[in-house]
Design a protein around this motif. Structure first.
Motif, short mmCIF file in Angstrom:
data_model
loop_
_atom_site.label_atom_id
_atom_site.label_comp_id
_atom_site.label_asym_id
_atom_site.label_seq_id
_atom_site.Cartn_x
_atom_site.Cartn_y
_atom_site.Cartn_z
N PRO A 94 0.80 -1.24 0.00
CA PRO A 94 0.00 0.00 0.00
C PRO A 94 0.82 1.28 0.00
CG PRO A 94 -0.01 -1.00 2.18
CD PRO A 94 0.63 -2.00 1.26
N SER A 95 2.13 1.17 0.31
CA SER A 95 2.96 2.38 0.35
C SER A 95 3.75 2.61 -0.94
CB SER A 95 3.94 2.30 1.52
OG SER A 95 4.86 1.24 1.33
N ILE A 96 3.71 1.67 -1.86
CA ILE A 96 4.51 1.82 -3.07
C ILE A 96 3.82 2.77 -4.05
CG2 ILE A 96 3.53 -0.07 -4.48
CD1 ILE A 96 6.46 -0.79 -5.20
N VAL A 97 4.63 3.52 -4.80
CA VAL A 97 4.09 4.41 -5.83
C VAL A 97 4.86 4.22 -7.12
CG1 VAL A 97 3.42 6.14 -4.10
CG2 VAL A 97 5.63 6.36 -5.29
N SER A 98 4.20 4.54 -8.21
CA SER A 98 4.84 4.59 -9.52
C SER A 98 5.08 6.06 -9.86
CB SER A 98 3.95 3.95 -10.58
OG SER A 98 4.43 4.23 -11.89
N LEU A 99 6.34 6.43 -10.07
CA LEU A 99 6.64 7.77 -10.56
C LEU A 99 6.52 7.75 -12.07
CD1 LEU A 99 9.77 8.79 -8.44
CD2 LEU A 99 7.36 8.90 -7.84
N GLN A 100 5.71 8.65 -12.60
CA GLN A 100 5.45 8.67 -14.03
C GLN A 100 5.69 10.06 -14.60
OE1 GLN A 100 1.59 6.98 -14.88
NE2 GLN A 100 1.97 5.15 -13.65
N ASN A 101 5.89 10.09 -15.92
CA ASN A 101 5.98 11.39 -16.57
C ASN A 101 4.58 11.89 -16.91
OD1 ASN A 101 5.17 10.02 -18.92
ND2 ASN A 101 7.21 10.00 -19.82
N VAL A 102 4.48 13.04 -17.52
CA VAL A 102 3.17 13.63 -17.79
C VAL A 102 2.40 12.88 -18.86
CG1 VAL A 102 3.83 15.94 -17.04
CG2 VAL A 102 4.23 15.26 -19.42
N TYR A 103 3.06 11.94 -19.55
CA TYR A 103 2.39 11.11 -20.55
C TYR A 103 1.91 9.79 -19.96
CZ TYR A 103 4.91 14.40 -23.50
OH TYR A 103 5.41 15.56 -24.06
N GLY A 104 2.04 9.61 -18.64
CA GLY A 104 1.57 8.40 -17.99
C GLY A 104 2.50 7.23 -18.16
N TYR A 105 3.80 7.48 -18.38
CA TYR A 105 4.77 6.40 -18.56
C TYR A 105 5.56 6.20 -17.27
CZ TYR A 105 8.34 3.46 -20.65
OH TYR A 105 9.17 2.42 -20.94
N HIS A 106 5.68 4.97 -16.83
CA HIS A 106 6.41 4.65 -15.61
C HIS A 106 7.89 4.96 -15.75
CE1 HIS A 106 7.63 2.46 -11.99
NE2 HIS A 106 8.53 1.84 -12.73
N LEU A 107 8.42 5.67 -14.74
CA LEU A 107 9.85 6.00 -14.71
C LEU A 107 10.60 5.20 -13.67
CD1 LEU A 107 9.58 9.92 -14.79
CD2 LEU A 107 9.93 8.38 -16.74
N CYS A 108 10.07 5.22 -12.43
CA CYS A 108 10.75 4.63 -11.29
C CYS A 108 9.73 4.30 -10.21
CB CYS A 108 11.75 5.63 -10.69
SG CYS A 108 13.29 5.85 -11.62
N GLY A 109 10.20 3.64 -9.16
CA GLY A 109 9.38 3.40 -8.00
C GLY A 109 9.62 4.44 -6.92
N GLY A 110 8.86 4.33 -5.85
CA GLY A 110 9.01 5.21 -4.70
C GLY A 110 8.14 4.68 -3.58
N ALA A 111 8.21 5.34 -2.42
CA ALA A 111 7.43 4.89 -1.26
C ALA A 111 6.85 6.09 -0.52
CB ALA A 111 8.29 4.05 -0.33
N ILE A 112 5.63 5.94 -0.03
CA ILE A 112 4.96 6.97 0.76
C ILE A 112 5.48 6.90 2.19
CG2 ILE A 112 2.75 7.83 1.61
CD1 ILE A 112 1.42 6.23 -0.71
#
Length: 286
Positions: free
Chosen positions: A68-86
């Motif tokens: 539940p804490s994981i996030v997808s970092l995306q660009n403005v076109y909705g493309y996945h770049l990297c992971g992250g955590a809340i």
């Protein structure tokens, strides 16, 4: 690869240096965030059509509510770049290599989903990026960053923060687990559905030895050893590494692509605890 390494250490080191040209973080190439900032979802149309049977380099598909804490970092076109955590309703922790050189308006944080392609996932805009002041000084060190969101995240059963491991209690051989949407093969397309895998914690000293005596690993890193055929790959940078208690112990930094039996390297959150807290409180330290 390991047998060759044991027989001829020098040849193994040469091979390792050659492989580093396609590491999770590309040595001498663009950082992960910059490399994907202009990519569109249409470039991964095949991935969008695939089902959750896909695997990230030996991983397994994560249950929908297991991260539940994981996030997808995306660009403005909705493309996945990297992971992250809340780590707070307004703060995301990730790798500096994912966001260094990017403007906040070019990064979108997608929460509450294991499907980064989902059109129904909740997303948040970033209003400031805080990269560690000593990022890549020296290379591969201090690869950590914080993102401040323009609006507070709404917590629910699929979205919440993760506790930081602020005391370094890791023991040799301890089982740690990571997750990400990275590609199943070096330079492959990203997985649509979140994948996870577990490995063993190895000490800094052993990690250095396994990676050819490199100085690119220090006390600010956590190393995860997985068997050949399992491991992080492109797109997993910035993603969370957790212990058996579900605490955040690392953030994906770099490694030898992909799943060749070498340790994967993460930023050690306990080492950066003071930096994280002071940055969130509006202060800055090195």
């Amino acid at each position: 690869m390991r047998t060759l390494w044991k027989i001829t250490g020098l040849l193994g080191l040469i091979l390792l240096m050659l492989q580093a040209a396609e590491a999770l973080r590309l040595r001498g190439e663009q950082l992960p965030g910059l490399a994907g900032i202009n990519r569109h979802r249409t470039s991964d149309a095949a991935t969008a059509r695939s089902g959750p049977e896909g695997r990230v380099t030996g991983g397994t598909t994560a249950a929908e509510d297991s991260w539940p804490s994981i996030v997808s970092l995306q660009n403005v076109y909705g493309y996945h770049l990297c992971g992250g955590a809340i780590i707070d309703q307004e703060w995301i922790v990730t790798a500096a290599s994912c966001v260094s050189g990017l403007r906040p308006r070019n990064v979108v944080v997608v929460t509450g989903t294991t499907d980064w392609w989902s059109l129904y996932a909740i997303y948040y805009f970033v209003d400031s990026i805080h990269v560690h002041c000593n990022f890549d000084k020296p290379l591969y060190h201090n690869d950590i960053a914080l993102l401040h969101l323009s609006a507070a995240i709404e917590y629910n059963e699929n979205t919440t923060s993760i506790a930081l491991a602020d005391i370094d209690e890791l023991q040799e051989g301890e089982t740690l687990t990571f997750a990400g949407w990275g590609s199943p093969t070096a330079s492959g397309t990203y997985e649509r559905y979140l994948q996870e895998a577990s490995g063993d914690y190895v000490s800094v000293e052993k990690c250095r030895t396994e990676l050819g005596g490199t100085d690119d690993v220090d006390l600010g890193h956590v190393c995860l050893q997985l068997p050949a055929g399992k491991g992080a790959c492109h797109g997993d940078t910035g993603g969370p590494l957790i212990d058996s208690q579900g605490r955040l112990v690392g953030i994906g930094n770099w490694g030898v692509p992909c799943a060749l039996g070498y340790p994967d390297v993460y930023a050690r959150t306990a080492f950066y605890h003071d930096w994280i807290r002071t940055t969130m409180n509006g202060c800055t330290i090195g």
